[in-house]
Design an enzyme around this catalytic site. Structure first.
Site, PDB file in Angstrom:
ATOM      1  N   THR A  32     -91.161  38.771   8.195  1.00 49.32           N
ATOM      2  CA  THR A  32     -91.724  40.048   7.687  1.00 49.32           C
ATOM      3  C   THR A  32     -92.747  40.419   8.779  1.00 49.32           C
ATOM      4  OG1 THR A  32     -91.931  38.766   5.621  1.00 49.32           O
ATOM      5  CG2 THR A  32     -93.219  40.652   5.611  1.00 49.32           C
ATOM      6  N   ARG A  66     -81.339  40.703   8.745  1.00 50.82           N
ATOM      7  CA  ARG A  66     -82.865  41.189   9.397  1.00 50.82           C
ATOM      8  C   ARG A  66     -83.660  42.170   8.552  1.00 50.82           C
ATOM      9  NH1 ARG A  66     -83.126  37.299  12.306  1.00 50.82           N
ATOM     10  NH2 ARG A  66     -81.111  36.767  13.008  1.00 50.82           N
ATOM     11  N   LYS A 120    -102.311  31.035  13.451  1.00 52.28           N
ATOM     12  CA  LYS A 120    -103.967  30.334  13.187  1.00 52.28           C
ATOM     13  C   LYS A 120    -103.665  28.831  13.044  1.00 52.28           C
ATOM     14  CE  LYS A 120    -101.828  32.024   9.448  1.00 52.28           C
ATOM     15  NZ  LYS A 120    -101.469  33.283   9.326  1.00 52.28           N
ATOM     16  N   GLY A 200     -92.834  35.314  -4.996  1.00 55.36           N
ATOM     17  CA  GLY A 200     -92.887  35.341  -3.404  1.00 55.36           C
ATOM     18  C   GLY A 200     -94.201  35.598  -2.919  1.00 55.36           C
ATOM     19  N   GLU A 203     -95.724  30.334  -1.173  1.00 61.89           N
ATOM     20  CA  GLU A 203     -94.643  29.486  -0.720  1.00 61.89           C
ATOM     21  C   GLU A 203     -94.172  28.503  -1.598  1.00 61.89           C
ATOM     22  OE1 GLU A 203     -93.698  30.058   2.589  1.00 61.89           O
ATOM     23  OE2 GLU A 203     -95.641  31.165   3.150  1.00 61.89           O
ATOM     24  N   ASP A 214    -104.922  26.803   5.202  1.00 66.18           N
ATOM     25  CA  ASP A 214    -104.981  27.999   6.051  1.00 66.18           C
ATOM     26  C   ASP A 214    -106.459  28.708   6.114  1.00 66.18           C
ATOM     27  OD1 ASP A 214    -103.047  30.492   6.621  1.00 66.18           O
ATOM     28  OD2 ASP A 214    -104.374  31.379   4.962  1.00 66.18           O
ATOM     29  N   LYS A 218    -108.185  29.414   9.794  1.00 64.09           N
ATOM     30  CA  LYS A 218    -108.802  30.882  10.298  1.00 64.09           C
ATOM     31  C   LYS A 218    -110.137  30.581  10.474  1.00 64.09           C
ATOM     32  CE  LYS A 218    -105.298  33.333   7.393  1.00 64.09           C
ATOM     33  NZ  LYS A 218    -104.807  33.739   6.157  1.00 64.09           N
ATOM     34  N   GLY A 315     -99.355  40.294   4.580  1.00 65.80           N
ATOM     35  CA  GLY A 315     -98.545  41.609   4.437  1.00 65.80           C
ATOM     36  C   GLY A 315     -98.132  42.022   5.724  1.00 65.80           C
TER      37      GLY A 315
HETATM   38  N1  HSE Z   1    -100.407  32.634   3.412  1.00 64.04           N
HETATM   39  C1  HSE Z   1    -101.689  33.473   3.987  1.00 64.04           C
HETATM   40  C2  HSE Z   1    -102.270  33.775   2.731  1.00 64.04           C
HETATM   41  C3  HSE Z   1    -101.318  34.695   4.710  1.00 64.04           C
HETATM   42  O1  HSE Z   1    -102.039  33.686   1.459  1.00 64.04           O
HETATM   43  O2  HSE Z   1    -103.340  34.694   2.904  1.00 64.04           O
HETATM   44  C4  HSE Z   1    -100.876  34.370   6.103  1.00 64.04           C
HETATM   45  O3  HSE Z   1    -102.123  34.043   6.610  1.00 64.04           O
END
Ligand code: HSE
Length: 441
Positions: A32, A66, A120, A200, A203, A214, A218, A315
């Protein structure tokens, strides 16, 4: 690549428009975000007339569909084709994961190529090594896309002569979306997660997002840029949103709060507090207002200056925009700036933090229950601010949620008290605690 600044001799003003820059790009990954980068590169060459030539794209499978049309001759399944190409001066890594991304980035830097990455997880794990290699090679390393919500803060974090005192952020769109939907639809975590997976937004293996990793990655990247060293993941306290129920969202609202998954970093003298967990934030202000995939960050520095911003946390366009800004930095011949490691800070032990707490117990609805719970809290120096008890359609019958909001207390005391309360015969299941946090705005 060097810049050719021009100078307007008539007016004596410096003309900041840079011309005739050509950046030759190799792209690793065409998901993406990679597709978004290609789309934006073709839509806009850059308002300062920079020219970006996408030479080659490395993908895992050559025959996959693609997200954007790309000529086949630009694709390769062999990363070495990009790494060994002397024409390519800059690589963009949007493949994710640790292997082979780490090796590819280090090799590109060793070969004198600038690197722009959104990774990250990799930066959190190997940021010090990667930045060191970039400095040794004299290459630009762009990491804006690793934290889209905070990317306009990155330069300021690095360059400010003042240390941050408090930095908080909502850095995960999936969690913020799930919490918002739980509130809107009146449903619990599991069915909302399932729906988010179906459309979607989450995950299939959602652990990275919903268990807080995550967000932690960050936060570590921002700390790395601010401090000059990347704290290891295990120095952070990390807790996700799995145990939050729709009931908690309702009770929190009644008490004047909204539940969010927050990244928190606080500096106090030579001590650093860094943690990721759900919090109650005062309703209607600052980060508490953010809905859906919206992310945001708030920062106060040591002289009391406060800044905040919000942005979509995920996004293709938000991520690709952050990458394009780094590409423009490359085209302008910007040098990598990275702070000298500052004095290493000791991590405050989680047990020593002090904050207010939201506690939920499932207790039998009978005489003396509250007295027993509050007695144990009192024995642990925990003072109660308010109590809520709701008893409707109880499941199982006769068991009701009891909500207690405390005054400031020490985490170790709270944990000890909860251990004792959970052992009472009048309490069913494991109690829940959510820490209360004050936003900056
Ligand atoms: N998986 C992350 C989120 C986006 O849900 O914010 C990518 O950093």
């Amino acid at each position: 690549m060097t810049g050719k600044d021009s100078y307007d001799t008539m007016s004596g003003k410096r003309d900041l428009v840079m011309k005739d820059k050509v950046v030759h790009l190799g792209l690793f990954g065409l998901g993406t975000v990679g597709g978004g980068v290609i789309e934006l590169l073709s839509r806009k060459k850059g308002k300062d007339h920079h020219k970006f030539v996408l030479e080659k794209i490395a993908v895992k499978h050559l025959d996959k569909k693609r997200p954007v049309p790309v000529p086949l001759y630009r694709l390769t399944a062999d990363p070495r084709e990009i790494l060994a190409d002397p024409k390519i001066d800059t690589v963009v890594e949007v493949m994710g994961g640790i292997d082979p991304a780490k090796e590819i980035i280090l090799e590109a830097l060793k070969r004198g190529k600038n690197v722009i990455t959104a990774n990250k997880a990799l930066l959190a794990q190997a940021g010090s090594e990667i930045f060191k290699q970039a400095l040794d090679s004299g290459c630009y390393l762009g990491v804006r896309a690793s934290n889209i919500a905070a990317y306009r803060l990155i330069e300021s974090l690095i360059s400010s002569p003042f240390q941050f005192e408090k930095l908080i952020g909502i850095f995960n769109g999936t969690c913020n979306y799930i919490l918002t939907e739980m509130e809107k639809k009146g449903e619990d975590f599991s069915p909302i997660l399932k729906k988010a997976q179906e459309i979607g937004y989450a995950e299939q293996n959602p652990s990275d997002d919903i268990d807080g990793y995550d967000t932690a990655h960050k936060l570590i990247v921002l700390l790395g840029l601010a401090l000059g060293y990347f704290p290891p993941l295990d120095s952070l306290f990390i807790e996700g949103i799995r145990r939050i129920s729709h009931q908690d969202i309702i009770f929190a609202k009644e008490l004047g709060y909204r539940i969010k998954l927050l990244a928190i970093a606080k500096r106090e003298a030579s001590e650093l507090e860094a943690r990721v967990h759900p919090v109650l934030l005062p309703w209607g202000r600052g980060l508490a207002r953010l809905d859906g995939i919206e992310n945001g960050v708030e920062l106060r520095d040591e002289v009391g200056v406060e800044i905040g911003m919000q942005a979509p946390g995920a996004g293709k366009y938000p991520a690709a925009t952050a990458i394009l800004e780094d590409l423009v930095s490359v085209a302008r011949g910007r040098k990598l700036i990275y702070p000298q490691p500052k004095r290493y800070l000791a991590f405050k032990k989680m047990g020593e933090i002090k904050t207010k707490y939201y506690l939920r117990f499932n207790a039998l609805d009978e005489a003396g229950v509250l007295a027993k719970i509050s007695g144990i809290l009192g024995d642990h120096n925990i003072s109660i601010k308010s109590v809520l008890q709701k008893g409707e359609n109880e499941k199982p019958p006769g068991v009701v949620p009891v909500i207690i909001l405390t005054h400031r207390a020490r985490e170790d005391d709270i944990q000890d008290a909860l251990g004792k309360i959970d052992n009472l015969t009048i309490v069913r299941g494991k109690s829940l605690l959510i820490r209360v946090e004050q936003g900056i705005f």
